[in-house]
Design a protein around this motif. Structure first.
Motif, PDB file in Angstrom:
ATOM      1  N   ARG A 143       0.839  -1.208   0.000  1.00 49.41           N
ATOM      2  CA  ARG A 143       0.000   0.000   0.000  1.00 49.41           C
ATOM      3  C   ARG A 143       0.868   1.250   0.000  1.00 49.41           C
ATOM      4  NH1 ARG A 143      -3.490   1.575  -2.671  1.00 49.41           N
ATOM      5  NH2 ARG A 143      -2.800   0.057  -3.283  1.00 49.41           N
ATOM      6  N   LYS A 144       1.966   1.241   0.766  1.00 53.59           N
ATOM      7  CA  LYS A 144       2.857   2.412   0.809  1.00 53.59           C
ATOM      8  C   LYS A 144       3.505   2.654  -0.554  1.00 53.59           C
ATOM      9  CE  LYS A 144       6.436   4.584   3.544  1.00 53.59           C
ATOM     10  NZ  LYS A 144       5.798   5.868   3.629  1.00 53.59           N
ATOM     11  N   ARG A 145       3.922   1.571  -1.238  1.00 54.38           N
ATOM     12  CA  ARG A 145       4.545   1.701  -2.558  1.00 54.38           C
ATOM     13  C   ARG A 145       3.536   2.119  -3.635  1.00 54.38           C
ATOM     14  NH1 ARG A 145       9.215  -0.379  -4.216  1.00 54.38           N
ATOM     15  NH2 ARG A 145       8.273  -1.140  -6.135  1.00 54.38           N
ATOM     16  N   ASN A 146       2.250   1.936  -3.358  1.00 54.93           N
ATOM     17  CA  ASN A 146       1.212   2.206  -4.347  1.00 54.93           C
ATOM     18  C   ASN A 146       0.168   3.191  -3.838  1.00 54.93           C
ATOM     19  OD1 ASN A 146       1.838   0.221  -6.637  1.00 54.93           O
ATOM     20  ND2 ASN A 146       2.006  -1.039  -4.818  1.00 54.93           N
ATOM     21  N   GLU A 147       0.613   4.198  -3.123  1.00 51.46           N
ATOM     22  CA  GLU A 147      -0.304   5.214  -2.602  1.00 51.46           C
ATOM     23  C   GLU A 147      -0.981   6.014  -3.715  1.00 51.46           C
ATOM     24  OE1 GLU A 147       1.578   6.480   1.679  1.00 51.46           O
ATOM     25  OE2 GLU A 147       2.493   7.333  -0.130  1.00 51.46           O
ATOM     26  N   ASN A 148      -0.297   6.130  -4.858  1.00 49.08           N
ATOM     27  CA  ASN A 148      -0.801   6.974  -5.950  1.00 49.08           C
ATOM     28  C   ASN A 148      -1.719   6.210  -6.915  1.00 49.08           C
ATOM     29  OD1 ASN A 148       1.138   5.330  -7.057  1.00 49.08           O
ATOM     30  ND2 ASN A 148       2.040   6.906  -8.343  1.00 49.08           N
ATOM     31  N   ASN A 149      -2.052   4.958  -6.607  1.00 49.92           N
ATOM     32  CA  ASN A 149      -2.935   4.193  -7.490  1.00 49.92           C
ATOM     33  C   ASN A 149      -3.850   3.305  -6.653  1.00 49.92           C
ATOM     34  OD1 ASN A 149      -1.711   1.462  -7.118  1.00 49.92           O
ATOM     35  ND2 ASN A 149       0.072   2.484  -7.991  1.00 49.92           N
ATOM     36  N   ARG A 150      -4.748   2.627  -7.327  1.00 46.19           N
ATOM     37  CA  ARG A 150      -5.690   1.747  -6.640  1.00 46.19           C
ATOM     38  C   ARG A 150      -5.533   0.295  -7.097  1.00 46.19           C
ATOM     39  NH1 ARG A 150     -10.957   4.324  -8.178  1.00 46.19           N
ATOM     40  NH2 ARG A 150      -9.683   5.107  -9.855  1.00 46.19           N
ATOM     41  N   CYS A 151      -4.316  -0.108  -7.379  1.00 45.61           N
ATOM     42  CA  CYS A 151      -4.044  -1.493  -7.762  1.00 45.61           C
ATOM     43  C   CYS A 151      -3.901  -2.345  -6.514  1.00 45.61           C
ATOM     44  CB  CYS A 151      -2.764  -1.584  -8.596  1.00 45.61           C
ATOM     45  SG  CYS A 151      -2.966  -0.919 -10.249  1.00 45.61           S
ATOM     46  N   SER A 152      -4.270  -3.587  -6.654  1.00 42.88           N
ATOM     47  CA  SER A 152      -4.145  -4.517  -5.527  1.00 42.88           C
ATOM     48  C   SER A 152      -3.516  -5.815  -6.025  1.00 42.88           C
ATOM     49  CB  SER A 152      -5.517  -4.790  -4.922  1.00 42.88           C
ATOM     50  OG  SER A 152      -6.367  -5.339  -5.914  1.00 42.88           O
ATOM     51  N   PRO A 153      -2.754  -6.479  -5.175  1.00 44.25           N
ATOM     52  CA  PRO A 153      -2.144  -7.740  -5.595  1.00 44.25           C
ATOM     53  C   PRO A 153      -3.211  -8.838  -5.694  1.00 44.25           C
ATOM     54  CG  PRO A 153      -1.588  -7.284  -3.312  1.00 44.25           C
ATOM     55  CD  PRO A 153      -2.349  -6.103  -3.824  1.00 44.25           C
ATOM     56  N   ALA A 154      -3.156  -9.618  -6.770  1.00 49.24           N
ATOM     57  CA  ALA A 154      -4.110 -10.715  -6.951  1.00 49.24           C
ATOM     58  C   ALA A 154      -3.702 -11.936  -6.137  1.00 49.24           C
ATOM     59  CB  ALA A 154      -4.221 -11.080  -8.427  1.00 49.24           C
ATOM     60  N   HIS A 155      -2.439 -12.017  -5.756  1.00 46.12           N
ATOM     61  CA  HIS A 155      -1.954 -13.091  -4.891  1.00 46.12           C
ATOM     62  C   HIS A 155      -0.790 -12.561  -4.068  1.00 46.12           C
ATOM     63  CE1 HIS A 155       1.449 -13.896  -7.634  1.00 46.12           C
ATOM     64  NE2 HIS A 155       0.573 -13.739  -8.603  1.00 46.12           N
ATOM     65  N   ARG A 156      -0.237 -13.384  -3.219  1.00 40.70           N
ATOM     66  CA  ARG A 156       0.853 -12.951  -2.335  1.00 40.70           C
ATOM     67  C   ARG A 156       2.156 -12.821  -3.116  1.00 40.70           C
ATOM     68  NH1 ARG A 156      -0.502 -17.118   2.507  1.00 40.70           N
ATOM     69  NH2 ARG A 156      -2.421 -16.100   3.156  1.00 40.70           N
ATOM     70  N   TYR A 157       2.820 -11.704  -2.899  1.00 41.82           N
ATOM     71  CA  TYR A 157       4.131 -11.462  -3.505  1.00 41.82           C
ATOM     72  C   TYR A 157       5.177 -11.383  -2.416  1.00 41.82           C
ATOM     73  CZ  TYR A 157       1.800 -10.167  -7.836  1.00 41.82           C
ATOM     74  OH  TYR A 157       1.054 -10.183  -8.977  1.00 41.82           O
ATOM     75  N   SER A 158       6.375 -11.831  -2.733  1.00 45.31           N
ATOM     76  CA  SER A 158       7.494 -11.635  -1.806  1.00 45.31           C
ATOM     77  C   SER A 158       7.943 -10.182  -1.923  1.00 45.31           C
ATOM     78  CB  SER A 158       8.643 -12.577  -2.151  1.00 45.31           C
ATOM     79  OG  SER A 158       9.209 -12.213  -3.394  1.00 45.31           O
ATOM     80  N   LEU A 159       8.745  -9.749  -0.992  1.00 46.42           N
ATOM     81  CA  LEU A 159       9.243  -8.376  -1.021  1.00 46.42           C
ATOM     82  C   LEU A 159      10.063  -8.131  -2.290  1.00 46.42           C
ATOM     83  CD1 LEU A 159       9.451  -5.668   0.349  1.00 46.42           C
ATOM     84  CD2 LEU A 159      11.391  -6.528   1.651  1.00 46.42           C
ATOM     85  N   SER A 160      10.886  -9.098  -2.691  1.00 44.57           N
ATOM     86  CA  SER A 160      11.701  -8.919  -3.904  1.00 44.57           C
ATOM     87  C   SER A 160      10.828  -8.830  -5.153  1.00 44.57           C
ATOM     88  CB  SER A 160      12.725 -10.045  -4.047  1.00 44.57           C
ATOM     89  OG  SER A 160      12.079 -11.277  -4.283  1.00 44.57           O
TER      90      SER A 160
END
Length: 111
Positions: free
Chosen positions: A13-30
């Protein structure tokens, strides 16, 4: 495990404050660090990585992403020429991780 997922959601959410995209599944930090999304874009991000360190997903500003769209990064798909069949590339003898050398973006695919 639970707290790690909470932390990753906050990072997303912090990396994507300027948009409304959401992850469809779990991502690692990398994996999260290799996804860049522009201003006011929205929709689910469903991307698949093949382990190449050069894999990137770059989505521009004001992009609408429909449900069930899958971004396949790396995977040996050529980006310098139009290919209707992957047969030549699948049997080239080049390891899959070495085939894709550029980030995937709209410009790469159509520019």
């Amino acid at each position: 495990m639970f707290w790690k997922q909470i932390k990753l959601k906050k990072i997303w959410r912090k990396r994507n404050e300027n948009n409304r995209c959401s992850p469809a599944h779990r991502y690692s930090l990398s994996e999260m660090e290799r996804i860049t999304i522009g201003k006011d874009s929205y929709g689910p991000i469903d991307s698949y990585f093949f382990g190449n360190p050069n894999e990137r997903l770059i989505i521009g500003n004001h992009v609408s992403i429909a449900d069930h769209v899958k971004f396949i990064l790396g995977g040996g798909i050529p980006t310098k020429a139009l290919a209707l069949s992957p047969t030549k590339f699948l049997h080239s003898g080049i390891p899959m991780r070495q085939r894709q050398k550029v980030p995937l973006s709209w410009k790469t695919m159509y520019g």
